[in-house]
Each structure stands twice: as structure tokens, then as C-alpha cells.
Write a protein that holds these residues in place. Structure first.
Motif, PDB file in Angstrom:
ATOM      1  N   HIS A 113      59.486 -25.685  -9.570  1.00  0.00           N
ATOM      2  CA  HIS A 113      59.599 -26.707  -8.523  1.00  0.00           C
ATOM      3  C   HIS A 113      59.803 -26.112  -7.149  1.00  0.00           C
ATOM      4  O   HIS A 113      59.676 -26.800  -6.143  1.00  0.00           O
ATOM      5  N   ASP A 114      60.155 -24.832  -7.072  1.00  0.00           N
ATOM      6  CA  ASP A 114      60.373 -24.120  -5.813  1.00  0.00           C
ATOM      7  C   ASP A 114      61.395 -24.820  -4.908  1.00  0.00           C
ATOM      8  O   ASP A 114      61.312 -24.759  -3.689  1.00  0.00           O
ATOM      9  N   GLY A 115      62.331 -25.519  -5.521  1.00  0.00           N
ATOM     10  CA  GLY A 115      63.417 -26.133  -4.767  1.00  0.00           C
ATOM     11  C   GLY A 115      63.128 -27.525  -4.234  1.00  0.00           C
ATOM     12  O   GLY A 115      63.910 -28.046  -3.437  1.00  0.00           O
ATOM     13  N   SER A 116      62.041 -28.146  -4.673  1.00  0.00           N
ATOM     14  CA  SER A 116      61.674 -29.470  -4.162  1.00  0.00           C
ATOM     15  C   SER A 116      62.021 -30.558  -5.174  1.00  0.00           C
ATOM     16  O   SER A 116      61.388 -30.668  -6.230  1.00  0.00           O
ATOM     17  N   VAL A 117      63.005 -31.382  -4.838  1.00  0.00           N
ATOM     18  CA  VAL A 117      63.386 -32.507  -5.693  1.00  0.00           C
ATOM     19  C   VAL A 117      62.228 -33.505  -5.774  1.00  0.00           C
ATOM     20  O   VAL A 117      61.929 -34.045  -6.844  1.00  0.00           O
TER      21      VAL A 117
ATOM     22  N   PHE B 185      64.964 -27.380 -17.791  1.00  0.00           N
ATOM     23  CA  PHE B 185      65.179 -26.755 -16.493  1.00  0.00           C
ATOM     24  C   PHE B 185      66.094 -25.551 -16.637  1.00  0.00           C
ATOM     25  O   PHE B 185      66.706 -25.340 -17.685  1.00  0.00           O
ATOM     26  N   GLN B 186      66.227 -24.792 -15.552  1.00  0.00           N
ATOM     27  CA  GLN B 186      67.245 -23.761 -15.424  1.00  0.00           C
ATOM     28  C   GLN B 186      68.141 -24.179 -14.253  1.00  0.00           C
ATOM     29  O   GLN B 186      67.639 -24.524 -13.190  1.00  0.00           O
ATOM     30  N   MET B 187      69.446 -24.166 -14.467  1.00  0.00           N
ATOM     31  CA  MET B 187      70.368 -24.576 -13.413  1.00  0.00           C
ATOM     32  C   MET B 187      71.021 -23.336 -12.806  1.00  0.00           C
ATOM     33  O   MET B 187      71.831 -22.670 -13.433  1.00  0.00           O
ATOM     34  N   HIS B 188      70.622 -23.064 -11.561  1.00  0.00           N
ATOM     35  CA  HIS B 188      71.143 -21.907 -10.839  1.00  0.00           C
ATOM     36  C   HIS B 188      72.049 -22.343  -9.694  1.00  0.00           C
ATOM     37  O   HIS B 188      71.728 -23.293  -8.966  1.00  0.00           O
ATOM     38  N   PHE B 189      73.156 -21.648  -9.551  1.00  0.00           N
ATOM     39  CA  PHE B 189      74.030 -21.765  -8.386  1.00  0.00           C
ATOM     40  C   PHE B 189      74.303 -20.337  -7.930  1.00  0.00           C
ATOM     41  O   PHE B 189      75.129 -19.633  -8.510  1.00  0.00           O
ATOM     42  N   PRO B 190      73.573 -19.852  -6.914  1.00  0.00           N
ATOM     43  CA  PRO B 190      73.608 -18.435  -6.552  1.00  0.00           C
ATOM     44  C   PRO B 190      74.999 -17.894  -6.230  1.00  0.00           C
ATOM     45  O   PRO B 190      75.296 -16.745  -6.541  1.00  0.00           O
ATOM     46  N   GLU B 191      75.846 -18.738  -5.648  1.00  0.00           N
ATOM     47  CA  GLU B 191      77.187 -18.248  -5.304  1.00  0.00           C
ATOM     48  C   GLU B 191      78.014 -17.916  -6.546  1.00  0.00           C
ATOM     49  O   GLU B 191      79.025 -17.225  -6.451  1.00  0.00           O
TER      50      GLU B 191
ATOM     51  N   PHE C 181      69.285 -13.416  -4.049  1.00  0.00           N
ATOM     52  CA  PHE C 181      70.244 -14.451  -3.673  1.00  0.00           C
ATOM     53  C   PHE C 181      69.576 -15.494  -2.782  1.00  0.00           C
ATOM     54  O   PHE C 181      69.742 -16.696  -2.978  1.00  0.00           O
ATOM     55  N   ASP C 182      68.809 -15.030  -1.776  1.00  0.00           N
ATOM     56  CA  ASP C 182      68.099 -15.953  -0.884  1.00  0.00           C
ATOM     57  C   ASP C 182      67.139 -16.852  -1.669  1.00  0.00           C
ATOM     58  O   ASP C 182      67.025 -18.039  -1.392  1.00  0.00           O
ATOM     59  N   TYR C 183      66.452 -16.256  -2.643  1.00  0.00           N
ATOM     60  CA  TYR C 183      65.526 -17.032  -3.474  1.00  0.00           C
ATOM     61  C   TYR C 183      66.267 -18.112  -4.251  1.00  0.00           C
ATOM     62  O   TYR C 183      65.877 -19.276  -4.241  1.00  0.00           O
ATOM     63  N   TRP C 184      67.371 -17.717  -4.927  1.00  0.00           N
ATOM     64  CA  TRP C 184      68.144 -18.701  -5.708  1.00  0.00           C
ATOM     65  C   TRP C 184      68.692 -19.782  -4.789  1.00  0.00           C
ATOM     66  O   TRP C 184      68.720 -20.960  -5.147  1.00  0.00           O
ATOM     67  N   LYS C 185      69.149 -19.408  -3.614  1.00  0.00           N
ATOM     68  CA  LYS C 185      69.717 -20.374  -2.675  1.00  0.00           C
ATOM     69  C   LYS C 185      68.649 -21.391  -2.243  1.00  0.00           C
ATOM     70  O   LYS C 185      68.899 -22.591  -2.201  1.00  0.00           O
ATOM     71  N   ARG C 186      67.467 -20.899  -1.939  1.00  0.00           N
ATOM     72  CA  ARG C 186      66.388 -21.775  -1.468  1.00  0.00           C
ATOM     73  C   ARG C 186      65.874 -22.698  -2.571  1.00  0.00           C
ATOM     74  O   ARG C 186      65.478 -23.836  -2.304  1.00  0.00           O
ATOM     75  N   THR C 187      65.883 -22.236  -3.817  1.00  0.00           N
ATOM     76  CA  THR C 187      65.262 -23.016  -4.889  1.00  0.00           C
ATOM     77  C   THR C 187      66.253 -23.765  -5.772  1.00  0.00           C
ATOM     78  O   THR C 187      65.835 -24.471  -6.688  1.00  0.00           O
ATOM     79  N   SER C 188      67.536 -23.617  -5.501  1.00  0.00           N
ATOM     80  CA  SER C 188      68.521 -24.318  -6.341  1.00  0.00           C
ATOM     81  C   SER C 188      68.782 -25.721  -5.793  1.00  0.00           C
ATOM     82  O   SER C 188      68.521 -26.011  -4.633  1.00  0.00           O
ATOM     83  N   PHE C 189      69.285 -26.577  -6.671  1.00  0.00           N
ATOM     84  CA  PHE C 189      69.605 -27.953  -6.299  1.00  0.00           C
ATOM     85  C   PHE C 189      71.117 -28.136  -6.222  1.00  0.00           C
ATOM     86  O   PHE C 189      71.870 -27.426  -6.876  1.00  0.00           O
TER      87      PHE C 189
END
Length: 143
Positions: free
Chosen positions: A11-15, A35-41, A62-70
Motif C-alpha cells: 500500500h506504500d502508506g496510503s489508507v 497485513f504487516q503492522m509496523h511502528f518504526p519507533e 526507519f524513514d521507509y517504515w515511518k512513511r509507510t506505516s499507519f
């Protein structure tokens, strides 16, 4: 035969994309998505490098996970959309925080990632998640 569609991070971070994808899958009679649930922090740092540099947008993993996570609120809309469409929602939580979010959503079944290096104790994510799933872990432990 029934199929489970692995959405993962496609989904590249798009709801909005996820909601449209779910509508399309319903028309194709897909009844189960994952799905995969990522929270980069909770699972990465800005020092983590890509295994292979695939992004022209993100400087670090980290930037990737931050941009694509919900956010938890966005996950709620995705879960609710699945419910509305009668599509079963499965998710692999990749941090203890993600497990808590799934619990808060009322998810009773989760997939467990295989052999990902654990957070603090050297245990694998699979061992940590199995411990949590067994009901033996405190929700605030090792956050």
C-alpha cells in the motif's frame, strides 16, 4: 478453494489505496487479507540501513517504515472496512506495541513473524509473540 491475499506493505502508506484495494478484492470474492503492522519507533532506528537500497525517497529503513506505516486510528479504519466488506483481517505485528494495537482493535487471531531478531533479550520475535499470545505477558513489558 479460498485464498488469503498478502497485502503486507504494498500500500506504500496510503489508507485510501488500501480501502480501494479491499473494495476490488471483495468483487473478486477474496475473503481473507493479511497485513504487516509496523511502528518504526518500536522496531527500528534512523541508523538502520536497507538490506538493498531500493528507495529513491527514503534515506534509511526507519524513514521507509515511518512513511509507510499507519497510525492506530488508520488501522481502525482498515479493520472496519474489512468488517464492512466481510473480509477477514489478519495481521503480523512486528513489535509489542503493534500487538497491543491489534488487541485494542479486538483482533483475536494474529500471525506471528518467523525468526526475526527480538527486541531486547535476544529472543526471537516469534518467541515474544507466542509468549504474548499465551496471555503470560504484561502489556507494558519491554516497550
Amino acid at each position: 478453494m479460498e485464498y488469503c491475499l498478502e497485502i503486507a506493505q504494498s500500500h506504500d502508506g496510503s489508507v485510501g489505496y488500501v480501502h480501494g484495494l479491499l473494495e476490488s478484492l471483495k468483487k473478486r470474492e477474496i475473503k481473507l487479507v493479511k497485513f504487516q503492522m509496523h511502528f518504526p519507533e518500536y522496531e527500528s532506528t534512523d541508523l538502520e540501513v536497507f538490506r538493498s537500497n531500493f528507495s529513491v525517497v527514503d534515506k534509511s529503513r526507519f524513514d521507509y517504515w515511518k512513511r509507510t506505516s499507519f497510525t492506530p486510528k488508520e488501522w481502525r479504519t482498515i479493520f472496519d472496512k474489512c468488517s464492512e466488506l466481510n473480509i477477514e483481517f489478519l495481521c503480523t505485528p512486528l513489535s509489542k506495541f503493534a500487538v497491543e494495537i491489534l488487541e485494542d482493535l479486538g483482533i483475536t487471531a494474529q500471525t506471528i513473524a518467523r525468526q526475526i531478531v527480538g527486541w531486547f533479550s535476544g529472543t526471537t520475535t516469534q518467541e515474544v509473540m507466542q509468549h504474548r499470545a499465551s496471555g503470560n505477558a504484561d502489556r507494558t513489558q519491554n516497550r
